[in-house]
Design a protein around this motif. Structure first.
Motif, PDB file in Angstrom:
ATOM      1  N   ASP A  75       0.831  -1.205   0.000  1.00  0.00           N
ATOM      2  CA  ASP A  75       0.000   0.000   0.000  1.00  0.00           C
ATOM      3  C   ASP A  75       0.867   1.259   0.000  1.00  0.00           C
ATOM      4  OD1 ASP A  75      -2.191  -1.669   0.084  1.00  0.00           O
ATOM      5  OD2 ASP A  75      -2.569  -1.360   2.232  1.00  0.00           O
ATOM      6  N   ASP A  76       1.933   1.250   0.800  1.00  0.00           N
ATOM      7  CA  ASP A  76       2.841   2.399   0.844  1.00  0.00           C
ATOM      8  C   ASP A  76       3.490   2.640  -0.512  1.00  0.00           C
ATOM      9  OD1 ASP A  76       2.269   2.811   3.497  1.00  0.00           O
ATOM     10  OD2 ASP A  76       4.129   1.877   4.248  1.00  0.00           O
ATOM     11  N   GLU A  77       3.940   1.564  -1.167  1.00  0.00           N
ATOM     12  CA  GLU A  77       4.559   1.706  -2.482  1.00  0.00           C
ATOM     13  C   GLU A  77       3.574   2.288  -3.486  1.00  0.00           C
ATOM     14  OE1 GLU A  77       6.138  -2.081  -3.577  1.00  0.00           O
ATOM     15  OE2 GLU A  77       7.576  -2.091  -1.914  1.00  0.00           O
ATOM     16  N   ALA A  78       2.328   1.869  -3.428  1.00  0.00           N
ATOM     17  CA  ALA A  78       1.310   2.397  -4.336  1.00  0.00           C
ATOM     18  C   ALA A  78       1.089   3.889  -4.090  1.00  0.00           C
ATOM     19  CB  ALA A  78       0.009   1.625  -4.172  1.00  0.00           C
ATOM     20  N   SER A  82       1.917   7.025  -6.671  1.00  0.00           N
ATOM     21  CA  SER A  82       0.906   8.006  -7.073  1.00  0.00           C
ATOM     22  C   SER A  82       1.339   9.424  -6.716  1.00  0.00           C
ATOM     23  CB  SER A  82      -0.451   7.682  -6.446  1.00  0.00           C
ATOM     24  OG  SER A  82      -0.407   7.877  -5.039  1.00  0.00           O
ATOM     25  N   ILE A  83       2.007   9.606  -5.602  1.00  0.00           N
ATOM     26  CA  ILE A  83       2.505  10.925  -5.224  1.00  0.00           C
ATOM     27  C   ILE A  83       3.592  11.377  -6.183  1.00  0.00           C
ATOM     28  CG2 ILE A  83       3.821  12.185  -3.480  1.00  0.00           C
ATOM     29  CD1 ILE A  83       2.291  10.662  -1.354  1.00  0.00           C
ATOM     30  N   HIS A  84       4.471  10.449  -6.547  1.00  0.00           N
ATOM     31  CA  HIS A  84       5.555  10.793  -7.481  1.00  0.00           C
ATOM     32  C   HIS A  84       4.980  11.225  -8.826  1.00  0.00           C
ATOM     33  CE1 HIS A  84       9.502  10.816  -9.238  1.00  0.00           C
ATOM     34  NE2 HIS A  84       9.081  10.025 -10.216  1.00  0.00           N
ATOM     35  N   GLY A  85       3.886  10.605  -9.254  1.00  0.00           N
ATOM     36  CA  GLY A  85       3.263  10.984 -10.511  1.00  0.00           C
ATOM     37  C   GLY A  85       2.590  12.345 -10.429  1.00  0.00           C
TER      38      GLY A  85
END
Length: 90
Positions: A75-78, A82-85
């Motif tokens: 979940d953290d990686e997802a 999304s934040i990086h995008g």
């Protein structure tokens, strides 16, 4: 007394009194027990109750704990992806 001051001061005073009451009442109950053995038993009960409240819940199954950690990492990686995008140049 000003009615607006009374509208705000009275509920605040009641809230403070209600929040402070139960915690101090628990400690004072044992203090007034006359018999030493009963008083010490009361203090011991309070100590055990406090220790039980402070003790963290122990996981019953290690595989469930590992699985929940893996799920949190996924979940953290997802979220990080999304934040990086979204946040370009932050």
């Amino acid at each position: 007394m000003d009615s607006t001051l009374l509208k705000f001061a009275l509920p605040a005073l009641i809230a403070v009194l209600m929040s402070a009451g139960p915690a101090s009442a628990l400690e004072q109950n044992c203090r007034f027990i006359q018999a030493k053995a009963d008083r010490e038993a009361c203090y011991k009960r309070q100590e055990e109750e406090l220790a039980a409240r402070r003790k963290p819940a122990t996981p019953t199954d290690e595989s469930k704990t590992l699985e929940s950690v893996r799920q949190m990492r996924q979940d953290d990686e997802a979220v990080y992806r999304s934040i990086h995008g979204i946040c370009r140049g932050c």
